[in-house]
Enzyme design. Structure first.
Site, PDB file in Angstrom:
ATOM      1  N   ASP A 193       0.841  -1.191   0.000  1.00  0.00           N
ATOM      2  CA  ASP A 193       0.000   0.000   0.000  1.00  0.00           C
ATOM      3  C   ASP A 193       0.881   1.248   0.000  1.00  0.00           C
ATOM      4  O   ASP A 193       1.887   1.318   0.719  1.00  0.00           O
ATOM      5  CB  ASP A 193      -0.881  -0.029   1.266  1.00  0.00           C
ATOM      6  CG  ASP A 193      -1.815   1.161   1.361  1.00  0.00           C
ATOM      7  OD1 ASP A 193      -2.685   1.291   0.495  1.00  0.00           O
ATOM      8  OD2 ASP A 193      -1.647   1.976   2.290  1.00  0.00           O
ATOM      9  N   GLU A 230       1.737  -0.597  -4.943  1.00  0.00           N
ATOM     10  CA  GLU A 230       0.723   0.355  -5.386  1.00  0.00           C
ATOM     11  C   GLU A 230       1.381   1.695  -5.679  1.00  0.00           C
ATOM     12  O   GLU A 230       1.728   2.452  -4.772  1.00  0.00           O
ATOM     13  CB  GLU A 230      -0.370   0.524  -4.331  1.00  0.00           C
ATOM     14  CG  GLU A 230      -1.552   1.294  -4.889  1.00  0.00           C
ATOM     15  CD  GLU A 230      -1.993   2.437  -4.027  1.00  0.00           C
ATOM     16  OE1 GLU A 230      -3.036   3.023  -4.333  1.00  0.00           O
ATOM     17  OE2 GLU A 230      -1.301   2.771  -3.049  1.00  0.00           O
TER      18      GLU A 230
HETATM   19  C1  LAG Z   1      -3.822   3.690  -0.264  1.00  0.00           C
HETATM   20  N1  LAG Z   1      -3.030   3.544  -1.230  1.00  0.00           N
HETATM   21  O1  LAG Z   1      -1.898   4.208  -1.339  1.00  0.00           O
HETATM   22  C2  LAG Z   1      -5.085   2.927  -0.154  1.00  0.00           C
HETATM   23  O2  LAG Z   1      -5.335   2.213  -1.358  1.00  0.00           O
HETATM   24  C3  LAG Z   1      -6.167   3.899   0.191  1.00  0.00           C
HETATM   25  O3  LAG Z   1      -7.396   3.241   0.261  1.00  0.00           O
HETATM   26  C4  LAG Z   1      -5.815   4.590   1.511  1.00  0.00           C
HETATM   27  O4  LAG Z   1      -6.684   5.713   1.754  1.00  0.00           O
HETATM   28  C5  LAG Z   1      -4.442   5.213   1.480  1.00  0.00           C
HETATM   29  N2  LAG Z   1      -3.496   4.579   0.662  1.00  0.00           N
HETATM   30  C6  LAG Z   1      -3.861   5.215   2.867  1.00  0.00           C
HETATM   31  O5  LAG Z   1      -3.553   3.893   3.244  1.00  0.00           O
HETATM   32  C7  LAG Z   1      -7.892   5.431   2.430  1.00  0.00           C
HETATM   33  C8  LAG Z   1      -8.936   6.483   2.068  1.00  0.00           C
HETATM   34  C9  LAG Z   1      -8.646   7.799   2.728  1.00  0.00           C
HETATM   35  C10 LAG Z   1      -8.479   7.612   4.228  1.00  0.00           C
HETATM   36  C11 LAG Z   1      -7.300   6.644   4.426  1.00  0.00           C
HETATM   37  C12 LAG Z   1      -7.005   6.361   5.876  1.00  0.00           C
HETATM   38  O6  LAG Z   1      -8.941   6.653   0.651  1.00  0.00           O
HETATM   39  O7  LAG Z   1      -9.773   8.684   2.514  1.00  0.00           O
HETATM   40  O8  LAG Z   1      -8.215   8.842   4.867  1.00  0.00           O
HETATM   41  O9  LAG Z   1      -7.639   5.371   3.823  1.00  0.00           O
HETATM   42  O10 LAG Z   1      -8.127   5.816   6.507  1.00  0.00           O
HETATM   43  C13 LAG Z   1      -9.035   9.143   5.995  1.00  0.00           C
HETATM   44  C14 LAG Z   1      -9.900  10.389   5.773  1.00  0.00           C
HETATM   45  C15 LAG Z   1      -8.997  11.619   5.664  1.00  0.00           C
HETATM   46  C16 LAG Z   1      -8.128  11.740   6.882  1.00  0.00           C
HETATM   47  C17 LAG Z   1      -7.310  10.455   7.027  1.00  0.00           C
HETATM   48  C18 LAG Z   1      -6.399  10.463   8.240  1.00  0.00           C
HETATM   49  O11 LAG Z   1     -10.674  10.217   4.579  1.00  0.00           O
HETATM   50  O12 LAG Z   1      -9.837  12.775   5.526  1.00  0.00           O
HETATM   51  O13 LAG Z   1      -7.243  12.836   6.766  1.00  0.00           O
HETATM   52  O14 LAG Z   1      -8.210   9.337   7.149  1.00  0.00           O
HETATM   53  O15 LAG Z   1      -7.094  10.484   9.440  1.00  0.00           O
END
Ligand code: LAG
Ligand code: CA
Length: 484
Positions: A193, A230
């Site tokens: 990841d 990735e």
């Molecule tokens: C990845 N690839 O590089 C994953 O495929 C992707 O699903 C992950 O993001 C990301 N890296 C981090 O491992 C996902 C969501 C994000 C989410 C993150 C952490 O797409 O939206 O962020 O997982 O849970 C979330 C909130 C953000 C916030 C963050 C930190 O949406 O607004 O800032 O958490 O608290």
């Protein structure tokens, strides 16, 4: 690190997004093993932050709080049992390894196994990690950083997630121990990841310290784990995926974007006659190909604009093309149904994941889509297994969106994405005989539930694909599922 180590004759993996370990074990035995699937990417296995503030979103699993194997998917004993049962039926397990970062900073701070964290102190006692194990001083990656500043993309926080310092010997050891523990349990490899957010030199050290795959699970001695990193690189950024291909395989985001564009009607299928590196794709052996993944099917990561289960006719067309075409290693997506792009899997009021149910027609219920159980999709997995490494030959097109090609003398496939019917005598390259189309139906005894195709002694057959048919694909192959 570029060999998936599939069992003989298997070619294709599926991402069972958010599935529970016990359900995956059962799916290996009742469906994936018998149907010839090669492997499964499972959701992150390490304990993650519980986020009730967001009603348990799917993305909480990308916020590790420790490397204990306890998540909504199950505990370590259930994980180990799943790997054993899947390997026993020839299906490999690949783990989504979240090693770039830990959690963000939240009001809540308890993990799926009860571990806690103290964000102000950068303290993750269950690993343990402390302040020295993170990149410091804190900075957060901005959109423009991607175009100027490789160091900021790698040393600052992705979405505010506490960014681990993989240059540290101590951090490397924790990550390597976590991954080697999984190898000892029988996994065949890893999705890395957020690989773009780590230095290739640090990743190389980590990969080189991984153990060989566990021979007690049927792997040959000396086998290295399959690693696909990735890296989202659609061009123009400070970091190139070419920095990662010398290390291991890389996720090919261009694959699904271009095919989605075409099957959506925004490019002609005829242009795919030279699909591959001529289009700027990764070399075949470096590429983990997919149409959609868990991020871009819901507008996260590289963004939307890809086909998903929500446009089934076009989606099945794109998937069939991927599975019929020789380039790269294909990965299928298996989703839960969603409208809210943040929502987690089907769950009860305690946040426990609800298992998929299996309907009498073998499709899934309880909110699970199970694209891998769609006949048009699993039949093309069998097609790909059958045609193996044979060459793509006899490309035909109508200068528009009707195409067909052969895979050696083992398989033939045709597509019609035009607004008018396809009705042509085409070269199938197959031995003379009668075949059942594996898209419109299947072989049942000595007859076909769908189309029946008669191949003459010259290898030619009349192929009909009406513009208004349920599917836009026709596929026949040698082998028991298709040949009468
Ligand atoms: C990845 N690839 O590089 C994953 O495929 C992707 O699903 C992950 O993001 C990301 N890296 C981090 O491992 C996902 C969501 C994000 C989410 C993150 C952490 O797409 O939206 O962020 O997982 O849970 C979330 C909130 C953000 C916030 C963050 C930190 O949406 O607004 O800032 O958490 O608290
Ligand atoms: Ca980083």
């Amino acid at each position: 690190y570029k060999n998936p180590h599939y069992a003989a004759g298997r070619t294709t993996m599926v991402h069972l997004f958010e599935w529970k370990w016990d359900d995956i074990a059962a799916e290996c035995e009742r469906f994936l093993g018998p149907r010839g699937f090669g492997g499964i990417q499972v959701s992150p296995v390490s304990e993650n932050l519980v986020l009730w503030d967001f009603q348990r979103p799917w993305w909480e699993r990308y916020q590790p709080i420790s490397y204990r194997l306890i998540t909504r998917s199950g505990n370590e004993q259930q994980f180990a049992s799943m790997v054993r049962r899947c390997n026993n039926v020839g299906v490999r397990i690949y783990v989504d390894a979240v090693i770039n970062h830990m959690t963000g900073t939240w009001r809540e701070n308890t993990g799926t196994g009860g571990s806690t964290a103290n964000y102000g102190q950068w303290h993750y006692p269950s690993v343990p990690y402390g302040r020295d194990d993170f990149n410091y001083p804190e900075c957060v990656i901005s959109g423009s950083d991607y175009f100027c500043c490789a160091d900021r993309v790698r040393n600052c926080q992705l979405n505010g997630l506490k960014d681990l310092y993989q240059g540290s010997e101590y951090v490397r050891t924790q990550i390597v121990n976590f991954m080697n523990h999984l190898i000892s349990l029988g996994v065949a490899g890893f999705r890395i990841d957020a690989a773009k957010h780590m230095w290739p030199g640090d990743l190389r050290v980590i990969y080189d310290r991984l153990h060989n795959l566990n021979t007690a699970h049927g792997f040959p001695s000396g086998a290295r784990p399959y690693i696909y990193q990735e890296v989202i690189d659609l061009g123009g950024e400070a970091i190139s995926r070419n920095e990662y291909t010398p290390l291991a395989a890389v996720t090919e985001f261009k694959y699904g974007m271009e095919l989605s564009r075409a099957f959506n009607g925004n490019n002609l299928l005829r242009w795919f006659y030279n699909w591959g590196t001529a289009w700027g794709l990764l070399a075949s052996g470096d590429a983990l190909n997919f149409i959609d993944n868990h991020d871009n099917q819901r507008g996260h990561g590289a963004g939307g604009d890809v086909l998903t289960y929500k446009q089934p006719k076009q989606y099945k067309g794109a998937i069939a093309f991927m599975l019929a075409h020789p380039h790269g290693w294909p990965q299928l997506m298996s989703s839960f149904a969603f409208t809210n792009t943040e929502a987690g899997p089907p769950m009860d009021s305690n946040g426990n994941t609800i298992s998929p149910s299996i309907n009498s027609d073998s499709s899934c219920g309880n909110g699970w889509v199970c694209e891998h159980r769609w006949r048009q999709i699993f039949s093309m997995v069998a097609f790909r297994n059958r045609v193996g490494n044979t060459a793509l030959t006899n490309w035909w097109d109508n200068n528009s969106n009707q195409i067909s090609f052969c895979r050696g003398n083992q398989g033939f496939v045709a597509f019609n994405n035009d607004y008018w019917d396809l009705n042509q005598t085409l070269q199938t390259c197959l031995p003379a005989g009668s075949y059942c189309d594996v898209i419109s139906g299947w072989k049942s005894g000595n007859s076909c539930t769908g189309k029946r195709i008669t191949v003459g002694s010259d290898g030619r057959a009349n192929i009909v694909l009406g513009a208004n048919e349920y599917d836009m694909v026709l596929a026949i192959h040698t082998g028991t599922e298709s040949r009468l």
